[in-house]
Design a protein around this motif. Structure first.
Motif, PDB file in Angstrom:
ATOM      1  N   GLY A 199       0.750  -0.961   0.056  1.00 31.36           N
ATOM      2  CA  GLY A 199      -0.340  -0.023  -0.318  1.00 31.36           C
ATOM      3  C   GLY A 199       1.030   1.427  -0.181  1.00 31.36           C
ATOM      4  N   LEU A 200       2.552   0.930  -0.649  1.00 31.14           N
ATOM      5  CA  LEU A 200       3.063   2.471  -0.144  1.00 31.14           C
ATOM      6  C   LEU A 200       2.778   3.426  -1.325  1.00 31.14           C
ATOM      7  CD1 LEU A 200       6.145   1.043   1.534  1.00 31.14           C
ATOM      8  CD2 LEU A 200       4.677   1.855   2.125  1.00 31.14           C
ATOM      9  N   ASP A 201       2.791   2.419  -2.663  1.00 29.52           N
ATOM     10  CA  ASP A 201       2.723   3.414  -3.464  1.00 29.52           C
ATOM     11  C   ASP A 201       1.505   3.958  -4.198  1.00 29.52           C
ATOM     12  OD1 ASP A 201       3.381   4.965  -6.321  1.00 29.52           O
ATOM     13  OD2 ASP A 201       4.173   3.344  -7.194  1.00 29.52           O
ATOM     14  N   ILE A 267     -30.254 -12.145   6.890  1.00 30.91           N
ATOM     15  CA  ILE A 267     -30.016 -11.525   7.730  1.00 30.91           C
ATOM     16  C   ILE A 267     -30.458 -10.307   8.602  1.00 30.91           C
ATOM     17  CG2 ILE A 267     -30.251 -12.149  10.570  1.00 30.91           C
ATOM     18  CD1 ILE A 267     -29.252 -14.952   9.286  1.00 30.91           C
ATOM     19  N   THR A 268     -28.585  -9.974   8.324  1.00 33.87           N
ATOM     20  CA  THR A 268     -28.615  -8.602   8.512  1.00 33.87           C
ATOM     21  C   THR A 268     -27.523  -7.740   7.453  1.00 33.87           C
ATOM     22  OG1 THR A 268     -27.565  -9.459  10.242  1.00 33.87           O
ATOM     23  CG2 THR A 268     -26.134  -7.198   9.482  1.00 33.87           C
ATOM     24  N   THR A 269     -28.766  -7.100   7.056  1.00 38.26           N
ATOM     25  CA  THR A 269     -28.755  -6.421   5.503  1.00 38.26           C
ATOM     26  C   THR A 269     -27.941  -4.799   6.040  1.00 38.26           C
ATOM     27  OG1 THR A 269     -30.754  -6.209   4.660  1.00 38.26           O
ATOM     28  CG2 THR A 269     -29.679  -8.264   4.430  1.00 38.26           C
ATOM     29  N   THR A 270     -27.483  -4.006   6.693  1.00 39.07           N
ATOM     30  CA  THR A 270     -27.084  -3.687   6.963  1.00 39.07           C
ATOM     31  C   THR A 270     -25.743  -2.444   6.941  1.00 39.07           C
ATOM     32  OG1 THR A 270     -26.896  -3.562   9.165  1.00 39.07           O
ATOM     33  CG2 THR A 270     -28.903  -3.392   8.501  1.00 39.07           C
ATOM     34  N   LYS A 271     -24.716  -3.597   6.371  1.00 39.45           N
ATOM     35  CA  LYS A 271     -23.163  -2.725   6.008  1.00 39.45           C
ATOM     36  C   LYS A 271     -22.829  -2.880   4.346  1.00 39.45           C
ATOM     37  CE  LYS A 271     -22.844  -2.346  10.632  1.00 39.45           C
ATOM     38  NZ  LYS A 271     -23.345  -1.803  10.685  1.00 39.45           N
ATOM     39  N   THR A 272     -22.004  -1.827   4.574  1.00 41.61           N
ATOM     40  CA  THR A 272     -20.890  -1.904   2.916  1.00 41.61           C
ATOM     41  C   THR A 272     -20.043  -2.556   2.803  1.00 41.61           C
ATOM     42  OG1 THR A 272     -20.220  -0.955   1.216  1.00 41.61           O
ATOM     43  CG2 THR A 272     -20.879   0.323   2.400  1.00 41.61           C
ATOM     44  N   ALA A 273     -18.929  -2.487   2.147  1.00 42.30           N
ATOM     45  CA  ALA A 273     -17.601  -2.538   2.633  1.00 42.30           C
ATOM     46  C   ALA A 273     -16.483  -1.482   0.999  1.00 42.30           C
ATOM     47  CB  ALA A 273     -16.911  -3.928   2.377  1.00 42.30           C
ATOM     48  N   MET A 274     -15.520  -1.032   2.154  1.00 44.51           N
ATOM     49  CA  MET A 274     -14.746  -0.633   1.080  1.00 44.51           C
ATOM     50  C   MET A 274     -13.378  -0.745   1.060  1.00 44.51           C
ATOM     51  SD  MET A 274     -13.640   2.953   3.677  1.00 44.51           S
ATOM     52  CE  MET A 274     -13.410   2.435   5.671  1.00 44.51           C
ATOM     53  N   MET A 275     -13.059  -1.272   0.325  1.00 41.53           N
ATOM     54  CA  MET A 275     -11.669  -1.339   0.043  1.00 41.53           C
ATOM     55  C   MET A 275     -10.534  -0.854  -0.768  1.00 41.53           C
ATOM     56  SD  MET A 275     -12.717  -5.052  -2.146  1.00 41.53           S
ATOM     57  CE  MET A 275     -14.055  -4.236  -3.443  1.00 41.53           C
ATOM     58  N   CYS A 276      -9.260  -0.826  -1.086  1.00 37.19           N
ATOM     59  CA  CYS A 276      -7.955  -0.098  -1.142  1.00 37.19           C
ATOM     60  C   CYS A 276      -7.432  -1.540  -1.948  1.00 37.19           C
ATOM     61  CB  CYS A 276      -6.752   0.130  -0.256  1.00 37.19           C
ATOM     62  SG  CYS A 276      -5.509   1.161  -1.036  1.00 37.19           S
ATOM     63  N   VAL A 277      -7.181  -1.496  -3.046  1.00 37.33           N
ATOM     64  CA  VAL A 277      -6.770  -2.812  -4.516  1.00 37.33           C
ATOM     65  C   VAL A 277      -5.548  -1.866  -5.037  1.00 37.33           C
ATOM     66  CG1 VAL A 277      -7.919  -1.773  -6.447  1.00 37.33           C
ATOM     67  CG2 VAL A 277      -7.266  -4.150  -6.059  1.00 37.33           C
ATOM     68  N   ARG A 278      -3.977  -2.651  -4.844  1.00 38.01           N
ATOM     69  CA  ARG A 278      -3.077  -2.402  -5.854  1.00 38.01           C
ATOM     70  C   ARG A 278      -3.041  -2.816  -7.432  1.00 38.01           C
ATOM     71  NH1 ARG A 278       2.876  -1.165  -4.173  1.00 38.01           N
ATOM     72  NH2 ARG A 278       4.184  -2.442  -6.239  1.00 38.01           N
ATOM     73  N   ARG A 279      -3.481  -1.584  -7.852  1.00 42.91           N
ATOM     74  CA  ARG A 279      -3.525  -2.565  -9.197  1.00 42.91           C
ATOM     75  C   ARG A 279      -3.069  -2.927  -9.950  1.00 42.91           C
ATOM     76  NH1 ARG A 279      -4.369   3.251 -11.312  1.00 42.91           N
ATOM     77  NH2 ARG A 279      -5.016   3.042 -13.387  1.00 42.91           N
ATOM     78  N   VAL A 327      -4.637  -6.319  -1.475  1.00 45.76           N
ATOM     79  CA  VAL A 327      -6.121  -5.624  -1.435  1.00 45.76           C
ATOM     80  C   VAL A 327      -6.711  -5.935   0.141  1.00 45.76           C
ATOM     81  CG1 VAL A 327      -7.233  -7.709  -2.208  1.00 45.76           C
ATOM     82  CG2 VAL A 327      -8.456  -5.913  -2.443  1.00 45.76           C
ATOM     83  N   ALA A 328      -7.153  -4.829   0.602  1.00 43.70           N
ATOM     84  CA  ALA A 328      -7.647  -4.579   1.776  1.00 43.70           C
ATOM     85  C   ALA A 328      -8.585  -4.279   2.067  1.00 43.70           C
ATOM     86  CB  ALA A 328      -6.111  -3.776   3.317  1.00 43.70           C
TER      87      ALA A 328
END
Length: 335
Positions: A199-201, A267-279, A327-328
């Protein structure tokens, strides 16, 4: 040969042609390949982040550098029986691309071509482009090739795009999960930090968020919005902002009905996600670009036209090791 007959014949010939919608073009079997494929590439948000390789065979192996050679400190030799420096062998790795087939088909009556106020073929073609863009994008983000998909509403279905290959969310959930519940500059940084050296560059990275949070980044003064980047900035498709040189990309295919673990369970449908990817650690292997054709003879006896299209491609991790934290994800995020 009478001049008046020639003039009348000229007008008759002008009444229909192969270029004018609803005046002949609909009856000509046509390949609509190159221009359509460029539209797909232009409209893609997440797919456009990654290099696209034309694979010459299928399957095809992409050579990748593996383990590095190690240089050791060597003592000054003082005799004729000195030990040799420790040997190390450069590693070799390969990513195997095995192209999946994506296809779509649509039929309509020739009466509709004749009577519709809207030219049907251009409309249907645009719908096909949107469909293939969506299939590619959701597969890259949400793909899972396990017998049972991580999202319960897909389950064991194998005909959907999300079953074509393993996507970014699956790899991130198995590899690098960060703790953050809201989208802020600080929390995007937390996700990036979880990637370690990968995740440096900033020039190789991208943040990916969902539409519900598209307006959240501009509210954080630490995030540079597109309108403040300057005329020299390269703005990617779907980009809404930049954080320390890393583009923030919004995709409608980032699910916003997940549970706190980052999967759909109904059941639980109230969350999303965010990601960081090294392309640079992922690539799209393209065996054949999207090609769309219209045919009038296949269903001629039923007075119908058929439009169909196919493309063949694969999405693969091309890092030197499967354990690379390239990818995180923060999964327990409030939309």
């Amino acid at each position: 040969s009478h001049p008046k007959f020639k003039e009348r014949w000229k007008h008759v010939m002008r009444a229909m042609d192969v270029d004018t919608a609803a005046e002949g073009t609909e009856w000509v079997p046509t390949g609509i390949g190159a221009s359509v494929h460029e539209k797909v590439r232009a409209q893609g948000k997440v797919a456009a982040l990654f290099p696209r390789i034309n694979i010459p065979t299928n399957p095809w192996k992409m050579p990748i550098a593996g383990a590095d050679v190690t240089a050791y400190r060597v003592a000054e030799p003082t005799g004729d029986t000195e030990s040799k420096v420790t040997a190390s062998t450069p590693g070799t790795v390969a990513a195997t691309f095995d192209a999946e087939i994506f296809g779509a088909r649509s039929l309509w009556s020739k009466s509709l071509d004749m009577d519709s106020i809207v030219a049907i073929l251009p409309y249907a073609t645009s719908q096909f482009v949107a469909a293939f863009v969506a299939a590619e994008e959701t597969a890259i983000i949400n793909g899972d090739t396990d017998g049972t998909h991580m999202d319960s509403d897909i389950g064991s279905t194998t005909t959907v795009a999300q079953a074509a290959w393993d996507g970014l969310r699956k790899k991130a959930l198995a590899q690098t999960v960060a703790t953050a519940t809201t989208i802020t500059a600080l929390n995007l940084g937390v996700v990036r930090k979880a990637m370690g050296k990968w995740g440096l560059d900033p020039s190789t990275l991208a943040f990916i968020i969902g539409p519900a949070n598209a307006h959240t980044p501009p509210q954080d003064t630490n995030i540079l919005t597109v309108d403040k980047m300057g005329s020299a900035a390269v703005v990617l498709s779907g980009q809404v902002a930049s954080l320390f040189g890393v583009p923030v990309i919004v995709s409608e295919h980032v699910r916003e009905n997940l549970n706190a673990s980052g999967v759909y369970d109904a059941i639980t449908t109230t969350k999303t996600a965010m990601m960081c990817v090294r392309r640079t650690e992922f690539a799209i292997g393209q065996r054949s670009a999207l090609d769309i054709e219209v045919n009038d003879s296949l269903y001629g006896e039923t007075f119908q036209r058929v439009l169909y299209g196919f493309m063949r491609e694969d999405f693969q991790h091309v890092g030197s090791a499967a354990t690379n934290e390239d990818v995180a994800i923060a999964a327990n995020v409030t939309p």
